[in-house]
Design a protein around this motif. Structure first.
Motif, PDB file in Angstrom:
ATOM      1  N   ALA A 530       0.825  -1.208   0.000  1.00  0.00           N
ATOM      2  CA  ALA A 530       0.000   0.000   0.000  1.00  0.00           C
ATOM      3  C   ALA A 530       0.859   1.259   0.000  1.00  0.00           C
ATOM      4  CB  ALA A 530      -0.925  -0.004   1.222  1.00  0.00           C
ATOM      5  N   ARG A 531       2.085   1.175   0.530  1.00  0.00           N
ATOM      6  CA  ARG A 531       2.962   2.337   0.598  1.00  0.00           C
ATOM      7  C   ARG A 531       3.443   2.764  -0.790  1.00  0.00           C
ATOM      8  NH1 ARG A 531       5.786   3.960   4.876  1.00  0.00           N
ATOM      9  NH2 ARG A 531       3.713   3.802   5.799  1.00  0.00           N
ATOM     10  N   MET A 532       3.416   1.847  -1.762  1.00  0.00           N
ATOM     11  CA  MET A 532       3.941   2.163  -3.091  1.00  0.00           C
ATOM     12  C   MET A 532       3.049   3.179  -3.795  1.00  0.00           C
ATOM     13  SD  MET A 532       4.790  -0.450  -6.240  1.00  0.00           S
ATOM     14  CE  MET A 532       5.939  -1.350  -5.204  1.00  0.00           C
ATOM     15  N   CYS A 533       3.670   4.163  -4.406  1.00  0.00           N
ATOM     16  CA  CYS A 533       2.935   5.140  -5.208  1.00  0.00           C
ATOM     17  C   CYS A 533       2.624   4.511  -6.559  1.00  0.00           C
ATOM     18  CB  CYS A 533       3.773   6.406  -5.383  1.00  0.00           C
ATOM     19  SG  CYS A 533       2.940   7.717  -6.277  1.00  0.00           S
ATOM     20  N   LEU A 534       1.351   4.234  -6.804  1.00  0.00           N
ATOM     21  CA  LEU A 534       0.972   3.454  -7.973  1.00  0.00           C
ATOM     22  C   LEU A 534       0.879   4.303  -9.231  1.00  0.00           C
ATOM     23  CD1 LEU A 534      -1.866   1.286  -6.413  1.00  0.00           C
ATOM     24  CD2 LEU A 534       0.525   0.677  -6.722  1.00  0.00           C
ATOM     25  N   SER A 535       1.270   3.707 -10.329  1.00  0.00           N
ATOM     26  CA  SER A 535       1.030   4.337 -11.629  1.00  0.00           C
ATOM     27  C   SER A 535      -0.243   3.794 -12.258  1.00  0.00           C
ATOM     28  CB  SER A 535       2.224   4.066 -12.565  1.00  0.00           C
ATOM     29  OG  SER A 535       2.431   2.665 -12.710  1.00  0.00           O
ATOM     30  N   ALA A 577       3.767   2.075  20.218  1.00  0.00           N
ATOM     31  CA  ALA A 577       4.919   1.739  19.373  1.00  0.00           C
ATOM     32  C   ALA A 577       4.690   0.421  18.645  1.00  0.00           C
ATOM     33  CB  ALA A 577       6.184   1.670  20.225  1.00  0.00           C
ATOM     34  N   GLU A 578       4.123  -0.569  19.328  1.00  0.00           N
ATOM     35  CA  GLU A 578       3.862  -1.856  18.681  1.00  0.00           C
ATOM     36  C   GLU A 578       2.781  -1.727  17.610  1.00  0.00           C
ATOM     37  OE1 GLU A 578       4.808  -5.887  20.874  1.00  0.00           O
ATOM     38  OE2 GLU A 578       3.209  -4.802  21.904  1.00  0.00           O
ATOM     39  N   VAL A 579       1.732  -0.957  17.914  1.00  0.00           N
ATOM     40  CA  VAL A 579       0.668  -0.749  16.923  1.00  0.00           C
ATOM     41  C   VAL A 579       1.232  -0.072  15.687  1.00  0.00           C
ATOM     42  CG1 VAL A 579      -1.520   0.408  16.471  1.00  0.00           C
ATOM     43  CG2 VAL A 579      -1.135  -0.689  18.677  1.00  0.00           C
ATOM     44  N   ALA A 585       4.255  -2.517   8.963  1.00  0.00           N
ATOM     45  CA  ALA A 585       4.436  -3.798   8.280  1.00  0.00           C
ATOM     46  C   ALA A 585       3.337  -4.035   7.250  1.00  0.00           C
ATOM     47  CB  ALA A 585       4.457  -4.936   9.303  1.00  0.00           C
ATOM     48  N   LEU A 586       2.109  -3.675   7.578  1.00  0.00           N
ATOM     49  CA  LEU A 586       1.018  -3.833   6.615  1.00  0.00           C
ATOM     50  C   LEU A 586       1.199  -2.896   5.422  1.00  0.00           C
ATOM     51  CD1 LEU A 586      -2.121  -4.099   8.943  1.00  0.00           C
ATOM     52  CD2 LEU A 586      -0.760  -5.946   7.963  1.00  0.00           C
ATOM     53  N   ASP A 587       1.610  -1.663   5.683  1.00  0.00           N
ATOM     54  CA  ASP A 587       1.752  -0.686   4.602  1.00  0.00           C
ATOM     55  C   ASP A 587       2.893  -1.023   3.651  1.00  0.00           C
ATOM     56  OD1 ASP A 587      -0.389   0.869   5.345  1.00  0.00           O
ATOM     57  OD2 ASP A 587       0.787   2.260   6.557  1.00  0.00           O
ATOM     58  N   THR A 588       3.939  -1.636   4.184  1.00  0.00           N
ATOM     59  CA  THR A 588       5.127  -1.913   3.362  1.00  0.00           C
ATOM     60  C   THR A 588       5.203  -3.370   2.917  1.00  0.00           C
ATOM     61  OG1 THR A 588       6.418  -2.321   5.376  1.00  0.00           O
ATOM     62  CG2 THR A 588       6.444  -0.075   4.486  1.00  0.00           C
ATOM     63  N   ALA A 589       4.197  -4.182   3.295  1.00  0.00           N
ATOM     64  CA  ALA A 589       4.176  -5.611   2.955  1.00  0.00           C
ATOM     65  C   ALA A 589       5.397  -6.335   3.497  1.00  0.00           C
ATOM     66  CB  ALA A 589       4.070  -5.809   1.446  1.00  0.00           C
ATOM     67  N   SER A 590       5.886  -5.887   4.662  1.00  0.00           N
ATOM     68  CA  SER A 590       7.002  -6.558   5.320  1.00  0.00           C
ATOM     69  C   SER A 590       6.466  -7.472   6.419  1.00  0.00           C
ATOM     70  CB  SER A 590       7.978  -5.534   5.905  1.00  0.00           C
ATOM     71  OG  SER A 590       7.299  -4.642   6.767  1.00  0.00           O
ATOM     72  N   PRO A 591       7.241  -8.446   6.868  1.00  0.00           N
ATOM     73  CA  PRO A 591       6.734  -9.392   7.877  1.00  0.00           C
ATOM     74  C   PRO A 591       6.420  -8.696   9.199  1.00  0.00           C
ATOM     75  CG  PRO A 591       8.721 -10.227   6.798  1.00  0.00           C
ATOM     76  CD  PRO A 591       8.596  -8.794   6.395  1.00  0.00           C
ATOM     77  N   PRO A 598      -0.039 -10.064  20.514  1.00  0.00           N
ATOM     78  CA  PRO A 598      -1.293 -10.267  19.772  1.00  0.00           C
ATOM     79  C   PRO A 598      -2.270  -9.107  19.964  1.00  0.00           C
ATOM     80  CG  PRO A 598      -0.674 -12.266  20.947  1.00  0.00           C
ATOM     81  CD  PRO A 598       0.257 -11.198  21.418  1.00  0.00           C
ATOM     82  N   HIS A 599      -2.212  -8.442  21.104  1.00  0.00           N
ATOM     83  CA  HIS A 599      -3.108  -7.319  21.355  1.00  0.00           C
ATOM     84  C   HIS A 599      -2.810  -6.155  20.397  1.00  0.00           C
ATOM     85  CE1 HIS A 599      -4.528  -9.403  24.881  1.00  0.00           C
ATOM     86  NE2 HIS A 599      -3.305  -9.483  25.362  1.00  0.00           N
ATOM     87  N   ALA A 600      -1.545  -5.983  20.039  1.00  0.00           N
ATOM     88  CA  ALA A 600      -1.190  -4.925  19.091  1.00  0.00           C
ATOM     89  C   ALA A 600      -1.733  -5.241  17.700  1.00  0.00           C
ATOM     90  CB  ALA A 600       0.324  -4.747  19.045  1.00  0.00           C
ATOM     91  N   VAL A 601      -1.657  -6.507  17.296  1.00  0.00           N
ATOM     92  CA  VAL A 601      -2.191  -6.905  15.986  1.00  0.00           C
ATOM     93  C   VAL A 601      -3.713  -6.800  15.995  1.00  0.00           C
ATOM     94  CG1 VAL A 601      -2.312  -8.748  14.275  1.00  0.00           C
ATOM     95  CG2 VAL A 601      -0.210  -8.401  15.587  1.00  0.00           C
ATOM     96  N   ALA A 602      -4.348  -7.192  17.107  1.00  0.00           N
ATOM     97  CA  ALA A 602      -5.806  -7.077  17.211  1.00  0.00           C
ATOM     98  C   ALA A 602      -6.239  -5.615  17.134  1.00  0.00           C
ATOM     99  CB  ALA A 602      -6.281  -7.709  18.518  1.00  0.00           C
ATOM    100  N   ALA A 603      -5.511  -4.754  17.798  1.00  0.00           N
ATOM    101  CA  ALA A 603      -5.847  -3.330  17.756  1.00  0.00           C
ATOM    102  C   ALA A 603      -5.685  -2.770  16.349  1.00  0.00           C
ATOM    103  CB  ALA A 603      -4.952  -2.563  18.732  1.00  0.00           C
ATOM    104  N   THR A 604      -4.657  -3.222  15.648  1.00  0.00           N
ATOM    105  CA  THR A 604      -4.434  -2.745  14.280  1.00  0.00           C
ATOM    106  C   THR A 604      -5.534  -3.236  13.347  1.00  0.00           C
ATOM    107  OG1 THR A 604      -2.049  -2.830  14.715  1.00  0.00           O
ATOM    108  CG2 THR A 604      -2.755  -2.606  12.416  1.00  0.00           C
ATOM    109  N   LEU A 605      -5.948  -4.497  13.494  1.00  0.00           N
ATOM    110  CA  LEU A 605      -7.033  -5.026  12.666  1.00  0.00           C
ATOM    111  C   LEU A 605      -8.313  -4.227  12.898  1.00  0.00           C
ATOM    112  CD1 LEU A 605      -8.370  -7.149  10.829  1.00  0.00           C
ATOM    113  CD2 LEU A 605      -8.693  -8.572  12.869  1.00  0.00           C
TER     114      LEU A 605
END
Length: 745
Positions: A530-535, A577-579, A585-591, A598-605
């Protein structure tokens, strides 16, 4: 001016609108300043927390100015943080003397969100610096530790960006009000037995958590509170005077408070006139509270850092800003206004000095006032408008170009500019957008710039203007569809009365994100970060479910073994910081780091789903969804009846919405069935992700959250449910699904 009449009013309005006259709560309609603090101005839902929209403040602004009179008062300060609203209203004759008005917020809620926190406004008036805070602290009834922590965070972190960051303690007068949520540490039955008797107040106050925290220096040790002579203000059944009769049976308490602080060593003094509650108001589950103060100002020829001596006589307060020298004042005319003179607003801002050749604070020589001026009763400041021979008003805007190099979705970035009036007369200003834009806000957006005291003097300090840049979902989608650009650009015209307009050029660079988009757009971005500027954006969804949703759910399923209580997965606070790391990681498609909580991932979802431009069910289906809730309430959740009414609703979902709905509900049911999660709690947390009212006003209704929660709950606990097709895989090409509800197992 020798003193100011200040009213501080606070009320947790429980997401209601003003339906009762505000006059009694404000105590008087002739005060100099009104500081109005509201909490729960909106329902504290994930959607409202993320959007942080201040639209619901408008009815309260209108009601406040209606009761005070628009011809007499102006709204000079406004700041909100989700449900917290702070409004400062001043008499019109004072507004020209308000300088360096700045606002700020501090979030202390779960995951650093703004469901709890504080909003502040600061300015200087007649040589005294004021700071006002409206806050809403956490509501846990067990201990006061969360509230104490919230106070200390706000006290330390809430700063005002002027020429430097000013803290709360760096103000002469600080007034703090709000729903502080402190309780009474006695059994509920003991409190209720005496809570309606005034004679019981001293006994109950011995167990008041706020008083205990102050005495132990755990919170509000820097502030003082007036004597409490009114009954507990929380919690009541709305529209009644009855204490909470719901299943929770909350213990009565003094949740709503007003406290004050005067900086040591300053000449300004504060006297409490009245501190009381208003039990006649019944719209909310809280009773409003207000405090009235007299602020005694130091004389203009006395440094504000020195306490006034007994020989100094404060001038009598007048109703108009005119100078009227007393009899015999002419003897001291050559040295400026005498000790017995009544000071104009301009004189107070730039006081005359007693030496023959006084010097400004910057060291330049200031010419003394004309001989005989005070004797004649004439002001030593220029008139309100320029006259022949006087300099033309001239405003300097610094800088005239603002850059925001890194804008993140949902986060507010602040920059400052300054306005300096170098002319001899006041100048009214207003910032006007040159084109339609929603990503920049200005505070204060209008006002009056004070002039130089006399020709040749240094004049007042610059007025700081805060420019806040925020990228919401509409801006994020517009940028994505522009293709190949992440740049934002707008012009603000500084309109000046009696002077030429100026242009403020503002640019920003947005970091593209998966947040704030639609499900369809997310599903199209399956093969790129998602971080990539799309053409180019694919014309059709690639996967059934956006990969960001799948990654969060997959991580949570793998981590459930480490979670002690699955029903707390979405309710336990994670570190900001964890969120932020998960979001990156989601924006850059990194692991996602395997060590992430798990609470940080749940909050992000939850934040990701709440940021979607549309919920899982279309806005047009809201009324039909509510009819289902009414049907279940009237006739029960019989499987055949539910299947008949739910099937048409599911058929209105697009393929991506349908499969995402299936994916989320299947995961939530898995938590309920296999890990004994509380289905009601999950339904409450996810209600804004599933369904929203198309009319924002409807979302403030008392029953809104309850009905939306009940609708989501149908899919988590009822026998009828939508289940995925056999071998359902979210990472297969999207196809039009068959939306028939299978029979219950």
């Amino acid at each position: 001016m020798s003193s100011l009449d200040v009213v501080v009013a606070t009320w947790n309005v429980n997401a209601t609108r003003p339906t009762e006259p505000l006059g009694p709560w404000l105590q008087t309609t002739t005060a100099d300043l009104y500081v109005v603090c509201l909490q729960e101005m909106v329902q504290l839902t994930p959607g409202s927390v993320l959007s942080n929209s201040g639209k619901n403040s408008a009815p309260w602004q209108e009601a406040l100015l209606d009761v005070l009179g628009r011809h007499n008062y102006s709204l000079v300060g406004l700041k909100h943080l989700v449900g917290v609203l702070l409004m400062v209203v001043a008499r019109r004759e004072h507004t020209v003397n308000i300088r360096n008005l700045v606002t700020a917020t501090c979030s202390v809620g779960v995951m650093g969100m703004g469901n709890k926190g504080g909003a502040g406004v600061r300015f200087e008036l007649y040589g005294t610096s004021f700071c006002f805070i409206s806050s809403h602290l956490c509501a846990s009834t067990k201990t006061a530790s969360g509230r104490n922590k919230g106070y200390n965070e706000i006290f330390k972190k809430l700063t005002f960006p002027t020429t430097r960051a000013l803290s709360i303690v760096e103000h002469d007068v600080a007034l703090w009000a709000g729903d502080l949520n402190y309780r009474i540490e006695l059994p509920n039955a003991d409190v209720r037995a005496v809570a309606t008797h005034l004679a019981s107040i001293p006994h109950l106050l011995q167990y008041d958590q706020l008083g205990l925290a102050q005495r132990a220096s755990q919170a509000f040790a820097e502030f003082v509170e007036g004597p409490i002579t009114f009954l507990p203000t929380y919690k009541f059944d709305p529209r009644t005077d009855n204490f909470d009769s719901s299943s929770k049976q909350r213990t009565p308490a003094w949740c709503d408070r007003v406290l004050s602080r005067v900086r040591a060593g300053v000449a300004t003094q504060l006297r409490l006139i009245n501190y009381t509650s208003f039990p006649q108001y019944r719209a909310s589950d809280h009773k409003p509270v207000s405090a009235r103060y007299e602020v005694t100002l130091p004389p203009p020829n006395l440094p504000r850092s020195r306490a006034p001596s007994a020989a100094v006589q404060m001038p009598a307060r007048t109703a108009s800003p005119s100078v009227s020298g007393p009899a015999g004042a002419g003897a001291g005319a050559g040295a400026g206004a005498g000790a017995g003179a009544q000071w104009t607003f301009h004189e107070y801002r730039e006081p005359a000095q007693s030496s023959a050749s006084p010097r400004s604070r910057h060291g330049s020589t200031i010419a003394p006032p004309p001989a005989g001026a005070a004797a004649a009763g004439a002001a030593v400041v220029p008139p309100a408008f320029p006259t022949a021979g006087m300099l033309t008003s001239r405003v300097v805007l610094t800088p005239n170009t603002i850059r925001f190099p890194r804008l993140v979705y949902g986060a507010t970035t602040v920059e400052l500019c300054e306005l300096l009036n170098t002319g001899p007369s006041p100048v009214q200003y207003c910032f006007v957008p040159e084109e339609a834009q929603t990503w920049i806000s200005v505070e204060p957006s209008f006002g009056t710039l004070p002039p130089c005291a006399r020709v040749g003097t240094m004049g007042p300090e610059p007025v700081a203007v805060t420019l806040a840049a925020t990228v919401d979902s509409s801006v994020a989608q517009q940028l994505l569809m522009k293709l190949g650009t992440t740049a934002l650009h707008c012009h603000l015209r500084l309109s000046l009365r009696g002077d030429s307009d100026q242009i403020l050029d503002i640019t920003g660079t947005y970091l593209p994100s998966c947040f704030g988009l639609s499900l369809e757009l997310l599903a199209r971005l399956a093969n790129v970060p998602a971080r990539m500027c799309l053409s180019a954006v694919p014309s059709a969804p690639t996967y059934n479910v956006p990969k960001e949703v799948w990654r969060c759910v997959d991580f949570l399923k793998q981590s459930l073994a480490t979670v002690a209580h699955a029903d707390q997965l979405f309710l336990t606070q994670a570190t900001p910081a964890e969120v932020d790391a998960v979001r990156e990681a989601l924006d850059t498609a990194s692991p996602i780091d395997a060590r992430t909580s798990p609470h940080a991932v749940a909050a992000t979802l939850l934040a990701l789903l709440s940021s979607l431009t549309l919920p899982l069910f279309p806005l047009s289906a809201y009324d039909d969804c509510m009819k289902v809730v009414e049907l279940v309430a009237a006739k029960g959740d019989h499987p055949d009846q539910l299947a008949a009414v739910l099937k048409p609703l599911l058929e209105r979902l697009s393929p991506v919405h349908y499969y995402t709905f299936l994916y989320i509900t299947t995961f939530l049911r898995f938590l309920v069935t296999n890990h004994h999660a509380n289905s009601s709690a999950l339904a409450y947390v996810f209600r804004d992700c599933f369904i929203r009212a198309p009319d924002a006003a409807a979302r403030t209704a008392a029953e809104y959250a309850t009905n939306c929660t009940a609708f989501v709950h149908l899919f988590l606990e009822s026998a009828v449910r939508a289940t995925p097709p056999p071998n359902f895989d979210p990472f297969v090409p999207a196809t039009a699904p068959a939306r028939a509800l299978p029979p219950p197992p």
